[in-house]
Motif scaffolding. Sequence first.
Motif, PDB file in Angstrom:
ATOM      1  N   THR A 109      -8.600   5.931   0.397  1.00  0.00           N
ATOM      2  CA  THR A 109      -7.175   6.256   0.441  1.00  0.00           C
ATOM      3  C   THR A 109      -6.961   7.638  -0.178  1.00  0.00           C
ATOM      4  O   THR A 109      -7.910   8.290  -0.604  1.00  0.00           O
ATOM      5  CB  THR A 109      -6.329   5.233  -0.354  1.00  0.00           C
ATOM      6  OG1 THR A 109      -6.527   5.445  -1.757  1.00  0.00           O
ATOM      7  CG2 THR A 109      -6.681   3.801   0.013  1.00  0.00           C
ATOM      8  N   MET A 149       0.846   4.196  -2.820  1.00  0.00           N
ATOM      9  CA  MET A 149       0.497   5.563  -2.437  1.00  0.00           C
ATOM     10  C   MET A 149       1.639   6.556  -2.627  1.00  0.00           C
ATOM     11  O   MET A 149       1.396   7.753  -2.741  1.00  0.00           O
ATOM     12  CB  MET A 149       0.031   5.610  -0.977  1.00  0.00           C
ATOM     13  CG  MET A 149      -1.242   4.857  -0.708  1.00  0.00           C
ATOM     14  SD  MET A 149      -2.593   5.421  -1.749  1.00  0.00           S
ATOM     15  CE  MET A 149      -3.498   3.910  -1.922  1.00  0.00           C
ATOM     16  N   SER A 150       2.874   6.070  -2.695  1.00  0.00           N
ATOM     17  CA  SER A 150       4.011   6.982  -2.830  1.00  0.00           C
ATOM     18  C   SER A 150       4.573   7.025  -4.254  1.00  0.00           C
ATOM     19  O   SER A 150       5.618   7.624  -4.480  1.00  0.00           O
ATOM     20  CB  SER A 150       5.113   6.591  -1.837  1.00  0.00           C
ATOM     21  OG  SER A 150       5.622   5.307  -2.140  1.00  0.00           O
ATOM     22  N   ASN A 151       3.883   6.406  -5.195  1.00  0.00           N
ATOM     23  CA  ASN A 151       4.321   6.416  -6.587  1.00  0.00           C
ATOM     24  C   ASN A 151       3.228   6.983  -7.479  1.00  0.00           C
ATOM     25  O   ASN A 151       2.171   7.404  -7.004  1.00  0.00           O
ATOM     26  CB  ASN A 151       4.716   4.997  -7.016  1.00  0.00           C
ATOM     27  CG  ASN A 151       6.119   4.637  -6.554  1.00  0.00           C
ATOM     28  OD1 ASN A 151       7.089   5.073  -7.141  1.00  0.00           O
ATOM     29  ND2 ASN A 151       6.202   3.868  -5.464  1.00  0.00           N
ATOM     30  N   ASP A 169       9.416  -5.354  -4.048  1.00  0.00           N
ATOM     31  CA  ASP A 169       8.466  -4.251  -4.210  1.00  0.00           C
ATOM     32  C   ASP A 169       7.310  -4.657  -5.113  1.00  0.00           C
ATOM     33  O   ASP A 169       6.147  -4.385  -4.809  1.00  0.00           O
ATOM     34  CB  ASP A 169       9.148  -3.009  -4.791  1.00  0.00           C
ATOM     35  CG  ASP A 169      10.029  -2.301  -3.778  1.00  0.00           C
ATOM     36  OD1 ASP A 169       9.967  -2.634  -2.576  1.00  0.00           O
ATOM     37  OD2 ASP A 169      10.794  -1.415  -4.204  1.00  0.00           O
ATOM     38  N   GLU A 224       0.835  -1.202   0.000  1.00  0.00           N
ATOM     39  CA  GLU A 224       0.000   0.000   0.000  1.00  0.00           C
ATOM     40  C   GLU A 224       0.872   1.254   0.000  1.00  0.00           C
ATOM     41  O   GLU A 224       0.611   2.195  -0.760  1.00  0.00           O
ATOM     42  CB  GLU A 224      -0.936   0.021   1.204  1.00  0.00           C
ATOM     43  CG  GLU A 224      -1.812   1.260   1.244  1.00  0.00           C
ATOM     44  CD  GLU A 224      -2.774   1.279   2.420  1.00  0.00           C
ATOM     45  OE1 GLU A 224      -3.623   2.173   2.450  1.00  0.00           O
ATOM     46  OE2 GLU A 224      -2.679   0.396   3.308  1.00  0.00           O
ATOM     47  N   GLN A 225       1.898   1.277   0.810  1.00  0.00           N
ATOM     48  CA  GLN A 225       2.780   2.442   0.880  1.00  0.00           C
ATOM     49  C   GLN A 225       3.463   2.691  -0.465  1.00  0.00           C
ATOM     50  O   GLN A 225       3.600   3.839  -0.891  1.00  0.00           O
ATOM     51  CB  GLN A 225       3.821   2.258   1.980  1.00  0.00           C
ATOM     52  CG  GLN A 225       4.707   3.467   2.167  1.00  0.00           C
ATOM     53  CD  GLN A 225       5.701   3.278   3.305  1.00  0.00           C
ATOM     54  OE1 GLN A 225       5.838   2.204   3.866  1.00  0.00           O
ATOM     55  NE2 GLN A 225       6.396   4.344   3.631  1.00  0.00           N
ATOM     56  N   LEU A 226       3.862   1.649  -1.149  1.00  0.00           N
ATOM     57  CA  LEU A 226       4.489   1.804  -2.462  1.00  0.00           C
ATOM     58  C   LEU A 226       3.510   2.382  -3.477  1.00  0.00           C
ATOM     59  O   LEU A 226       3.852   3.271  -4.251  1.00  0.00           O
ATOM     60  CB  LEU A 226       5.021   0.460  -2.959  1.00  0.00           C
ATOM     61  CG  LEU A 226       6.254  -0.066  -2.246  1.00  0.00           C
ATOM     62  CD1 LEU A 226       6.480  -1.531  -2.570  1.00  0.00           C
ATOM     63  CD2 LEU A 226       7.465   0.769  -2.613  1.00  0.00           C
ATOM     64  N   TYR A 267      -0.831  -6.240  -2.351  1.00  0.00           N
ATOM     65  CA  TYR A 267      -1.756  -5.185  -1.909  1.00  0.00           C
ATOM     66  C   TYR A 267      -2.953  -5.077  -2.850  1.00  0.00           C
ATOM     67  O   TYR A 267      -4.108  -5.028  -2.400  1.00  0.00           O
ATOM     68  CB  TYR A 267      -1.026  -3.853  -1.798  1.00  0.00           C
ATOM     69  CG  TYR A 267      -1.972  -2.682  -1.606  1.00  0.00           C
ATOM     70  CD1 TYR A 267      -2.741  -2.575  -0.455  1.00  0.00           C
ATOM     71  CD2 TYR A 267      -2.125  -1.712  -2.592  1.00  0.00           C
ATOM     72  CE1 TYR A 267      -3.632  -1.518  -0.279  1.00  0.00           C
ATOM     73  CE2 TYR A 267      -2.999  -0.660  -2.417  1.00  0.00           C
ATOM     74  CZ  TYR A 267      -3.750  -0.572  -1.269  1.00  0.00           C
ATOM     75  OH  TYR A 267      -4.639   0.467  -1.108  1.00  0.00           O
ATOM     76  N   ASP A 276       5.036  -7.013  -3.294  1.00  0.00           N
ATOM     77  CA  ASP A 276       4.241  -6.291  -2.293  1.00  0.00           C
ATOM     78  C   ASP A 276       3.114  -5.487  -2.941  1.00  0.00           C
ATOM     79  O   ASP A 276       2.000  -5.462  -2.424  1.00  0.00           O
ATOM     80  CB  ASP A 276       5.137  -5.365  -1.472  1.00  0.00           C
ATOM     81  CG  ASP A 276       6.073  -6.111  -0.539  1.00  0.00           C
ATOM     82  OD1 ASP A 276       5.894  -7.338  -0.344  1.00  0.00           O
ATOM     83  OD2 ASP A 276       7.007  -5.462  -0.020  1.00  0.00           O
TER      84      ASP A 276
END
Length: 88
Positions: free
Chosen positions: A19, A6-8, A76, A2-4, A83, A79
């Motif tokens: 989100t 949301m940060s890309n 990555d 999720e962090q990947l 997600y 992950d």
Amino acid sequence: GEQLVMSNACVLCHTIRGTGAHGLVGPDLTHVGSRRWIAGNELENNTANLAAWVTHAQALKPYAKMPNLSVFGGTDLRDVVAYLQTLR
């Protein structure tokens, strides 16, 4: 994963309700994990196809709006795919 996502750049094109992803170019991914097909109903939604679509969409469907995202690989990519598969 999720962090990947949301940060890309994913969030610039896709919406995932609940989100910070509010993009309007690509499809809403809120329930992508429950879909049977991806890529405009051209690929069965499974781990291998989802990983291939995320990284090499243009090779699978030339002229698709989805760009190749070679930024994701190895852990990555696993992950991110894991997600996306939880989004039901």
